[in-house]
Design a protein around this motif. Structure first.
Motif, short mmCIF file in Angstrom:
data_model
loop_
_atom_site.label_atom_id
_atom_site.label_comp_id
_atom_site.label_asym_id
_atom_site.label_seq_id
_atom_site.Cartn_x
_atom_site.Cartn_y
_atom_site.Cartn_z
N ALA A 107 -11.51 -15.16 16.15
CA ALA A 107 -10.79 -16.08 15.59
C ALA A 107 -10.89 -15.94 13.52
N ALA A 108 -11.09 -15.50 13.47
CA ALA A 108 -11.31 -14.65 11.72
C ALA A 108 -10.76 -13.83 11.95
N ALA A 109 -10.41 -12.95 12.20
CA ALA A 109 -9.29 -11.94 12.76
C ALA A 109 -8.11 -11.98 12.64
N VAL A 110 -7.76 -13.51 12.69
CA VAL A 110 -6.34 -14.36 13.32
C VAL A 110 -6.03 -14.44 12.38
N VAL A 111 -6.85 -15.08 12.05
CA VAL A 111 -6.87 -16.46 10.78
C VAL A 111 -6.72 -15.41 9.37
N VAL A 112 -7.51 -14.67 9.22
CA VAL A 112 -6.55 -13.71 7.89
C VAL A 112 -5.55 -12.90 8.26
N GLY A 113 -6.09 -12.58 9.44
CA GLY A 113 -4.02 -11.71 9.58
C GLY A 113 -3.04 -13.03 9.46
N LEU A 114 -2.95 -14.24 9.52
CA LEU A 114 -1.38 -15.38 9.29
C LEU A 114 -1.77 -15.22 7.82
N TRP A 115 -3.07 -15.33 7.66
CA TRP A 115 -3.07 -15.79 5.70
C TRP A 115 -2.72 -15.00 5.45
N LEU A 116 -2.17 -13.71 5.42
CA LEU A 116 -1.87 -12.41 4.82
C LEU A 116 -0.12 -12.35 5.16
N ALA A 117 -0.04 -12.53 6.45
CA ALA A 117 1.39 -12.66 6.15
C ALA A 117 2.59 -13.83 5.79
N GLY A 118 1.62 -14.76 5.44
CA GLY A 118 1.60 -16.40 4.92
C GLY A 118 1.85 -15.23 3.18
N GLY A 119 0.97 -14.63 2.94
CA GLY A 119 1.31 -14.67 1.84
C GLY A 119 2.03 -13.03 1.37
N GLU A 120 1.74 -12.41 2.31
CA GLU A 120 3.27 -10.88 2.06
C GLU A 120 4.87 -11.77 1.84
N ARG A 121 4.95 -12.54 2.40
CA ARG A 121 6.56 -13.68 2.71
C ARG A 121 6.80 -13.85 1.39
N ALA A 122 5.38 -14.87 1.20
CA ALA A 122 5.46 -15.48 -0.09
C ALA A 122 5.63 -14.17 -1.03
N LEU A 123 4.96 -13.27 -1.11
CA LEU A 123 5.65 -12.35 -2.23
C LEU A 123 6.85 -11.69 -2.15
N TRP A 124 7.22 -11.23 -1.17
CA TRP A 124 8.60 -10.70 -0.65
C TRP A 124 9.76 -11.57 -0.93
N THR A 125 9.21 -13.31 -0.91
CA THR A 125 10.14 -14.08 -1.85
C THR A 125 10.54 -13.80 -2.94
N ILE A 126 9.40 -14.22 -3.92
CA ILE A 126 8.83 -13.68 -5.51
C ILE A 126 10.12 -12.85 -5.46
N VAL A 127 10.09 -12.13 -4.80
CA VAL A 127 10.81 -10.20 -5.98
C VAL A 127 12.05 -10.68 -5.18
N ALA A 128 12.57 -10.95 -3.96
CA ALA A 128 14.19 -11.55 -3.82
C ALA A 128 14.36 -11.91 -5.11
N LEU A 129 13.94 -13.24 -4.97
CA LEU A 129 13.91 -14.52 -6.92
C LEU A 129 14.07 -13.48 -7.60
N LEU A 130 13.56 -13.09 -8.44
CA LEU A 130 13.51 -12.03 -9.56
C LEU A 130 14.49 -11.02 -9.47
N VAL A 131 14.70 -10.72 -8.50
CA VAL A 131 15.63 -9.59 -8.85
C VAL A 131 17.10 -9.98 -8.73
N GLU A 132 17.52 -11.36 -8.23
CA GLU A 132 18.28 -11.74 -7.83
C GLU A 132 19.13 -12.56 -8.96
N GLY A 133 17.79 -12.96 -9.94
CA GLY A 133 17.34 -13.77 -11.30
C GLY A 133 17.57 -11.96 -12.38
N ILE A 134 17.38 -10.84 -11.97
CA ILE A 134 17.93 -10.06 -13.07
C ILE A 134 19.66 -9.91 -13.04
N ARG A 135 19.84 -9.65 -11.00
CA ARG A 135 21.30 -9.40 -11.37
C ARG A 135 21.81 -10.65 -12.05
N GLN A 136 21.95 -11.33 -12.23
CA GLN A 136 22.67 -12.33 -12.19
C GLN A 136 22.41 -12.29 -13.90
#
Length: 75
Positions: free
Chosen positions: A7-36
């Motif tokens: 159960a702890a491994a599943v919770v940590v895996g979901l937590w990391l997946a959400g964090g990774e999704r948030a990180l790539w969203t921030i990177v994509a927004l930064l790249v688009e901002g720099i491009r603009q």
């Protein structure tokens, strides 16, 4: 105890997946901002088609059947 670890491994895996999704969203927004921000700084140059690469036979007498044939290489 094993069930708690799974159960702890599943919770940590979901937590990391959400964090990774948030990180790539921030990177994509930064790249688009720099491009603009950089868009007005980049001069627009009309696209030109490159001249075709044409090879003419230097010695047409060596291949009499190919006399007058123009070889064109490229896409």
């Amino acid at each position: 105890m094993a069930l708690a670890h799974v159960a702890a491994a599943v919770v940590v895996g979901l937590w990391l997946a959400g964090g990774e999704r948030a990180l790539w969203t921030i990177v994509a927004l930064l790249v688009e901002g720099i491009r603009q921000l950089a868009a007005p700084l980049v001069p627009t140059v009309p696209a030109r088609r490159p001249a075709p690469f044409v090879v003419r036979l230097r010695r047409p007498h060596a291949w009499p059947l190919l006399r007058g044939v123009v070889l064109v290489r490229g896409p």
